[in-house]
Design an enzyme around this catalytic site. Structure first.
Site, PDB file in Angstrom:
ATOM      1  N   LYS A 260       0.844  -1.198   0.000  1.00  0.00           N
ATOM      2  CA  LYS A 260       0.000   0.000   0.000  1.00  0.00           C
ATOM      3  C   LYS A 260       0.877   1.246   0.000  1.00  0.00           C
ATOM      4  O   LYS A 260       1.924   1.259   0.641  1.00  0.00           O
ATOM      5  CB  LYS A 260      -0.874   0.018   1.267  1.00  0.00           C
ATOM      6  CG  LYS A 260      -2.051  -0.938   1.229  1.00  0.00           C
ATOM      7  CD  LYS A 260      -2.917  -0.754   2.454  1.00  0.00           C
ATOM      8  CE  LYS A 260      -4.048  -1.765   2.496  1.00  0.00           C
ATOM      9  NZ  LYS A 260      -5.052  -1.582   1.435  1.00  0.00           N
ATOM     10  N   ARG A 334     -10.414 -11.267   0.890  1.00  0.00           N
ATOM     11  CA  ARG A 334     -11.283 -12.240   0.227  1.00  0.00           C
ATOM     12  C   ARG A 334     -10.649 -13.640   0.224  1.00  0.00           C
ATOM     13  O   ARG A 334     -11.364 -14.640   0.189  1.00  0.00           O
ATOM     14  CB  ARG A 334     -11.603 -11.761  -1.200  1.00  0.00           C
ATOM     15  CG  ARG A 334     -10.407 -11.607  -2.080  1.00  0.00           C
ATOM     16  CD  ARG A 334     -10.694 -10.788  -3.330  1.00  0.00           C
ATOM     17  NE  ARG A 334     -10.771  -9.345  -3.043  1.00  0.00           N
ATOM     18  CZ  ARG A 334     -11.102  -8.422  -3.943  1.00  0.00           C
ATOM     19  NH1 ARG A 334     -11.384  -8.785  -5.188  1.00  0.00           N
ATOM     20  NH2 ARG A 334     -11.137  -7.154  -3.614  1.00  0.00           N
TER      21      ARG A 334
END
Ligand code: BES
Ligand code: ZN
Ligand code: ZN
Length: 490
Positions: A260, A334
Site C-alpha cells: 500500500k 477475500r
C-alpha cells in the site's frame, strides 16, 4: 456504569446533573425549564447541540427526533461533553419514547450513554475518562406514552449489553498491530468463555494445514505472527435457528508485495474490524442468552512483506478445491474469507450465514464513510440486514450482483482471479469472488457485509468518536433478537 430505573419523578431524584433532550425547538415542553437561559446562550436545539447550564446542574442536548437514531446520538454527544469532568458522578434522565409501549428509544438512550462514555486511553500517559458511575432513569415520560417497569428493565438491560459489546469490539480494533496480532485475537476469544457458556476452538497452523486452508496460510506466510482461525459457539437448548458469522480479522494489512502507499497503510490496524465485530456479537448473544445457536468464525491473519511472501502470479488452492490466480496481494481479505467461509460451512449447516469484512476501498467510494454495503445471492438475508441495521442506528444498503461484473474476475489460468479486470464496481466484484466459496446449501442463506466505510472513524459523527466504531455489532445483535421473535411465534 450502573443503571437504575425508578418510578420517582425526575425532580425528586438526587443526582449531580440532569440531561434533558430538546426535541421541540420552541422550548415549550415542560421538561425544558430554562427557556430564557437557553435563548440567551444562543442554543437552537439542533441535533447534538449541547448547552450545559452549570449552576442549574442541567445539560440540554438537541435531538431532531424521538426515534432511536436521534436519541442515541444526542445522549452520546452529551456524555462525551462530560468526559474528564470529575464533578458529575451521578446523572438522571426521563424516559423518551417515540411510540406507545415501544421501548426502542429507551434502549437507544442507554446505548447512547454507554457509547458516549467510551474512551480509548491505552496509549495515553494522561488518561481522560468518564466519571459518570450511576445513571438514574425516571419512568416519568416525555409524553403520554407509558412503559411497564418490566419492559423498561429489559430495554435497559439489552441496551447495556449491545453497547458494551460495541465498546468491546472498539477496544480490539483500536489496539495497535503490535499489541493485537492473531494469537492475541485468539486469546481474547478464549477469554470470552470464562464465566460464560461460550465454547471456543482455536486452529493453529498445523490444524489449518490439515484443513487445507492453504490460501489463508499463504496470506499469513510473510508475517512473524502465525495465523489463527477462531470458532466460538453459543449453543442453547432447543434453539429456534442456527446462524454462522464469519469475520475478516486482518490484524494488519500492509498490502503485502502489492504494498500500500504510505497514506493508505495508516489505519490498517482496523482491517480486523469484521473479526472483532464477530467477537463482540458472540459476547452479546451469550449475555442475552438468546435461544439461537450462533457460531462465530474469525480468520485472524497479518498481511506482510518478506522473502517468504505470497506473490502476484501465484496460483493458490482454496479449501473447497477452487484455484485462485493472485494478481494483487492487497486483495487478501477475500482470500482469508474464502477459506474461513469454507471451513464455517463444513463445520455448521446454518439457516443463515453472514460475513463481516473491511473488504474494499470501493465500498467506501461507492456508499461513503457512514454506510455498509450488503451483498448476496438472495434478497431475504440482505433485507434482514438492511432493515435491522436501520433499527439499530447503523446505515447499510444493498449492492446488487450482476452476471456482467462476474465475468471480470475470470482467470485465463485458474478457476478465478483475486481481482477484477476493471477499475469499477470493486465492492461487488469482491462480493462475487466470495460467492465462489459459498456452497449450494448456503447459497440463498448468505449475506456479505462490507464495513470498510463505517468501521473506522476519522472524524467523529453521531455516537462514534474518532477510531473504531464497532460497526456491525448492533445491527447483527438486533437481527438475531428479531429472529428469536419471528421464529418463536411460528
Ligand atoms: N483492507 C483493504 C480494504 C480497505 C480499504 C478497508 C480502505 C478499509 C479502508 C483491502 O484488503 C484492500 O486492500 N482492498 C483493495 C482491493 C484491490 C486491490 C482490488 C482495495 O480496496 O483497494
Ligand atoms: Zn488489502
Ligand atoms: Zn484488507
Amino acid at each position: 456504569m450502573n443503571f437504575n430505573i425508578t418510578t420517582e419523578k425526575r425532580a425528586d431524584i438526587k443526582a449531580d446533573l440532569e440531561i434533558i433532550l430538546v426535541i421541540d425547538k420552541a422550548f415549550k415542553h415542560p421538561f425544558v425549564q430554562d427557556k430564557k437561559l437557553l435563548k440567551k446562550a444562543g442554543f437552537s436545539g439542533a441535533q447534538d447541540e449541547v448547552c450545559h447550564l452549570i449552576e442549574k446542574n442541567r445539560l440540554y442536548v438537541g435531538a431532531e427526533t424521538l426515534k432511536g437514531v436521534g436519541v442515541r446520538s444526542a445522549l452520546a454527544t452529551a456524555l462525551r461533553s462530560l468526559l474528564g469532568k470529575k464533578a458529575y458522578k451521578t446523572i438522571k434522565i426521563g424516559t423518551y419514547l417515540s411510540h406507545p409501549r415501544c421501548s426502542a428509544s429507551l434502549r437507544a438512550s442507554v446505548e447512547g450513554i454507554v457509547l458516549g462514555a467510551y474512551t480509548f486511553n491505552r496509549y495515553k500517559s494522561k488518561k481522560t475518562k468518564c466519571y459518570v458511575k450511576s445513571v438514574q432513569i425516571s419512568l416519568e415520560g416525555y409524553n403520554a406514552h407509558e412503559l411497564s417497569m418490566e419492559t423498561a428493565v429489559r430495554a435497559v438491560h439489552n441496551g447495556e449489553i449491545s453497547a458494551n459489546a460495541t465498546n468491546f469490539t472498539r477496544n480490539i480494533v483500536n489496539t495497535t498491530p503490535d499489541d493485537c496480532y492473531p494469537e492475541i485475537m485468539a486469546n481474547i476469544a478464549e477469554s470470552l468463555t470464562k464465566n460464560s457458556k461460550l465454547k471456543c476452538k482455536i486452529l493453529k497452523p498445523k490444524a489449518l494445514r490439515k484443513e487445507k486452508m492453504e490460501t489463508l496460510l499463504a496470506v499469513a506466510r510473510a508475517s512473524r505472527h502465525k495465523p489463527r482461525v477462531i470458532h466460538l459457539t453459543h449453543k442453547p437448548k432447543n434453539p429456534v435457528a442456527v446462524i454462522s458469522l464469519v469475520g475478516k480479522g486482518l490484524t494488519y494489512d500492509s498490502g503485502g508485495l502489492s504494498l500500500k502507499p504510505a497514506d493508505y497503510m495508516v489505519t490498517m490496524k482496523s482491517d480486523k474490524s469484521g473479526g472483532a465485530a464477530v467477537l463482540g456479537i458472540m459476547k452479546a448473544v451469550c449475555e442475552m442468552d438468546l435461544p439461537i445457536e450462533v457460531h462465530g468464525f474469525v480468520g485472524a491473519v497479518e498481511n506482510m512483506i518478506g522473502g517468504d511472501a505470497y506473490k502476484p502470479d501465484d496460483v493458490l488452492t482454496a479449501k473447497n478445491g477452487k484455484t485462485i490466480e493472485i494478481r494483487n496481494t492487497d486483495a487478501e481479505g477475500r482470500l482469508v474469507l474464502a477459506d474461513t467461509l469454507c471451513y464455517a460451512q463444513q463445520e455448521v449447516k446454518a439457516d443463515y450465514l453472514f460475513d463481516f469484512a473491511t473488504l474494499t476501498g470501493a465500498s467506501v467510494v461507492g456508499v461513503g464513510h457512514y454506510t455498509s454495503s450488503v451483498m448476496g445471492n438472495a434478497d431475504e438475508p440482505k433485507e434482514m440486514v438492511t432493515k435491522m441495521a436501520t433499527q439499530a442506528g447503523e446505515f447499510a444498503t444493498t449492492l446488487d450482483f450482476n452476471r456482467h461484473l462476474k465475468k471480470t474476475i475470470k482467470s485465463e489460468i485458474a478457476d478465478v482471479c483475486n481481482i477484477s479486470n476493471t477499475r469499477y464496481g470493486g465492492a461487488i466484484t469482491a462480493g462475487q469472488f466470495l460467492s465462489e466459496f459459498i456452497d449450494e446449501d448456503h447459497k440463498d442463506k448468505w449475506a456479505h457485509i462490507d464495513i470498510a466505510g463505517p468501521a473506522f472513524v476519522e472524524h467523529a459523527w453521531a455516537e462514534n468518536p474518532h477510531g473504531a466504531s464497532g460497526a456491525g455489532v448492533r445491527m447483527m445483535i438486533r437481527l438475531i433478537e428479531k429472529m428469536v421473535r419471528s421464529k418463536g411465534t411460528h
